[in-house]
Design a protein around this motif. Structure first.
Motif, short mmCIF file in Angstrom:
data_model
loop_
_atom_site.label_atom_id
_atom_site.label_comp_id
_atom_site.label_asym_id
_atom_site.label_seq_id
_atom_site.Cartn_x
_atom_site.Cartn_y
_atom_site.Cartn_z
N GLY A 118 0.80 -1.23 0.00
CA GLY A 118 0.00 0.00 0.00
C GLY A 118 0.83 1.27 0.00
O GLY A 118 0.62 2.17 -0.83
N TRP B 93 -15.33 -3.05 2.25
CA TRP B 93 -16.20 -2.01 2.84
C TRP B 93 -17.42 -1.90 1.95
O TRP B 93 -17.42 -2.39 0.83
CB TRP B 93 -15.46 -0.70 3.06
N ILE C 130 -10.49 1.50 -3.91
CA ILE C 130 -9.35 1.08 -4.73
C ILE C 130 -8.96 -0.35 -4.35
O ILE C 130 -9.02 -0.73 -3.20
CB ILE C 130 -8.16 2.06 -4.63
N TYR C 131 -8.59 -1.12 -5.36
CA TYR C 131 -8.37 -2.55 -5.14
C TYR C 131 -7.03 -2.98 -5.72
O TYR C 131 -6.56 -2.44 -6.73
CB TYR C 131 -9.50 -3.32 -5.83
N GLY D 271 0.00 -4.99 -6.29
CA GLY D 271 -0.29 -4.16 -5.11
C GLY D 271 -1.48 -3.27 -5.47
O GLY D 271 -2.27 -3.63 -6.34
O1 DLL Z 1 -4.25 -4.98 0.10
C1 DLL Z 1 -3.09 -4.06 -1.81
C2 DLL Z 1 -3.76 -2.75 -1.60
C3 DLL Z 1 -3.13 -1.76 -0.87
C4 DLL Z 1 -5.00 -2.51 -2.17
C5 DLL Z 1 -3.73 -0.54 -0.70
C6 DLL Z 1 -5.62 -1.28 -2.01
C7 DLL Z 1 -4.98 -0.29 -1.27
P1 DLL Z 1 -2.84 -7.63 -0.14
O2 DLL Z 1 -2.39 -7.29 1.24
O3 DLL Z 1 -2.08 -8.65 -0.90
O4 DLL Z 1 -2.80 -6.34 -1.05
O5 DLL Z 1 -4.36 -8.05 -0.02
C8 DLL Z 1 -5.12 -8.33 -1.17
O6 DLL Z 1 -7.13 -7.59 -0.02
O7 DLL Z 1 -7.33 -10.07 -2.58
C9 DLL Z 1 -8.79 -8.52 -1.39
O8 DLL Z 1 -9.34 -9.66 -0.77
C10 DLL Z 1 -8.49 -7.46 -0.35
N1 DLL Z 1 -8.75 -6.12 -0.91
C11 DLL Z 1 -7.88 -5.28 -1.50
N2 DLL Z 1 -8.52 -4.15 -1.90
C12 DLL Z 1 -9.83 -4.30 -1.56
C13 DLL Z 1 -11.00 -3.52 -1.71
C14 DLL Z 1 -3.45 -5.14 -0.81
N3 DLL Z 1 -10.98 -2.32 -2.28
C15 DLL Z 1 -6.53 -8.66 -0.78
N4 DLL Z 1 -12.17 -4.04 -1.28
C16 DLL Z 1 -7.44 -8.79 -1.98
C17 DLL Z 1 -12.23 -5.25 -0.69
C18 DLL Z 1 -9.96 -5.56 -0.94
N5 DLL Z 1 -11.16 -6.03 -0.50
#
Ligand code: DLL
Length: 433
Positions: free
Chosen positions: A140, A214, A233-234, A241
């Motif tokens: 992130g 969320w 954002i996803y 990432g």
């Molecule tokens: O969470 C990357 C990230 C960082 C995304 C900052 C957005 C902002 P990981 O830690 O590898 O990477 O987790 C990924 O988190 O497969 C989803 O299940 C969940 N996830 C990520 N974004 C969302 C979202 C980061 N907007 C995993 N809504 C993913 C719901 C999310 N779930």
């Protein structure tokens, strides 16, 4: 603002051509340089040359998280380790971490992806981006950083935590864009209220919130409390990432950077590719990634795709905001329940706060029992017990009628559920212990 109109508003024929060319190149590259994939191709009896159209991708076997773990630490590298300039990993809380390794070009692609994300929320040169995602192995922090830098915005790399300092920075440096997890944004609002800081008097106009699930109702809450425009954002470590997909001002689905990350939706049981509009598991193939390219990665995230020109002008395919995860699904006495459904119910109940935790256990009867801890607004909590009892009954009734499960609801005092600086822990499943 559209960061890269040539790509983000591309006609579908040109986009398809670009995707096919990149895919064909990527498959050959991976077959040649990654023994893990070569073996997978050979075992499945396919050759990179068998794929000449996007539809042919279905011939290639999927990659799962468990397989990735087995490649730890270097097994996915498609370049000489000397080409790698940065490494990130998943948190590894549920096992061996998954490694994402980036070449200089990958870092550039990442910055391109998150520049698009930030631009969708209206970020431009002159903006002050307070980046409260964790810096470190988590993607992130640095992922958003590279995008902000590409735009030429002023990025404050404050990282997660130290909430009072976050508020001080926000006020003193005139933050205009906030990036953090949605649950942390609500915590910031809570502490701001305690400190007598009114978000309406700050300059923050937009937020890019993700990394955890969320809901639309939570968006309303965040937009009200922080007086900003909240964008979903996803992204995921395995693919790059943050920067995989993001919401534009229309806030009706997240545009996937499909010129870089090719999405498919599959039936999680049969593995069959599903048509647009049908719900299933999201699968990604990285089209240009050099360090650790990934083919048909099963994300376990559930959503559906829609195509067409968005009112913002972008043509990039949209994914609906996540509906849940295949592995998050709780099976309560045989009923499939996603935490997001419970959140949906809770967010409709006026008297509750957006802080909750779902505890699943097996009682003396050996049957699954669900207890939902929900914070209640201060005013109601100090109210008469009979009013609290009414709220509790209302929630239990709504859960039963919407989800078909009987859950015990426990109303708890404001601020009693642990706050998280990063991803919030919503479910405690004691059945596995
Ligand atoms: O969470 C990357 C990230 C960082 C995304 C900052 C957005 C902002 P990981 O830690 O590898 O990477 O987790 C990924 O988190 O497969 C989803 O299940 C969940 N996830 C990520 N974004 C969302 C979202 C980061 N907007 C995993 N809504 C993913 C719901 C999310 N779930």
């Amino acid at each position: 603002m559209i960061w890269n109109p040539d790509r983000e508003c591309m006609g579908s024929d040109s986009l398809r051509k670009l995707q096919v060319d990149a895919l064909v190149r990527q498959l050959k590259n991976v077959y040649k340089h990654v023994p893990f994939y070569r073996k997978k191709f050979d075992d499945a009896g396919v050759k990179p040359g068998d794929v000449t159209a996007l539809e042919d991708l279905a011939k290639i076997p999927f990659t799962t998280k468990d397989e990735l773990r087995q490649t730890y630490p270097f097994g996915l590298f498609a370049v000489d380790p000397s080409e790698i300039v940065e490494i990130h990993t998943s948190s590894g809380t549920t096992g061996t971490p998954v490694v994402g390794a980036y070449t200089l070009n990958d870092i550039d692609t990442w910055g391109e992806s998150t520049a698009r994300t930030l631009a969708m929320a209206g970020t431009e040169r002159g903006d002050v981006v307070q980046n409260a995602y964790g810096y470190g192995l988590f993607t992130g922090g640095l992922g958003i950083h590279y995008g902000a830098r590409k735009i030429g915005a002023n990025v404050i790399p404050v990282s997660a935590g130290n909430t009072k300092r976050q508020l001080m920075i926000m006020r003193d440096f005139g933050t205009t864009v906030l990036t953090c997890t949605p649950s942390y944004s609500l915590f910031l609002a809570e502490v701001a209220a305690e400190e007598g800081i009114d978000f309406k008097e700050l300059r923050v106009k937009a937020g890019c919130f993700g990394a955890e699930p969320w809901s639309d109702n939570m968006r309303i809450e965040i937009e009200e409390k922080l007086s900003l425009s909240a964008h979903d954002i996803y992204g995921l470590t395995e693919i790059i990432g943050p920067g995989v997909s993001s919401e534009c001002e229309t806030k009706d689905g997240l545009h996937i950077n499909e010129d870089l990350f090719y999405p498919e939706i599959i039936d999680p049981v049969s593995g069959e590719v599903l048509p647009d509009g049908e719900k299933g598991e999201l699968v990604f193939t990285t089209l240009t990634k050099e360090g650790t390219p990934i083919l048909r990665y099963r994300t376990r995230d559930i959503t559906y795709l829609t195509r067409g020109t968005c009112t913002c002008g972008r043509t990039l395919v949209k994914m609906h905001r996540l509906l849940g995860r295949t592995d998050d699904m709780l099976i309560i006495r045989g009923v499939n329940v996603f935490p997001s459904q419970i959140e949906h119910v809770l967010m409709h109940i006026e008297e509750t706060e957006p802080h909750y935790q779902i505890v699943v256990d097996r009682g003396a009867s050996r049957l699954d029992e669900v207890e939902i801890h929900v914070e209640v607004e201060e005013t109601f909590f100090s109210d008469e017990t009979k009013n609290l009892e009414k709220i509790r009954e209302k929630i239990e009734y709504e859960i039963k009628s919407e989800l078909g499960i009987g859950a015990r609801v426990k109303l708890v005092e404001p601020k009693s559920i642990e706050r998280s600086m990063g991803k919030a822990k919503r479910v405690i499943d004691k059945r596995q212990l």
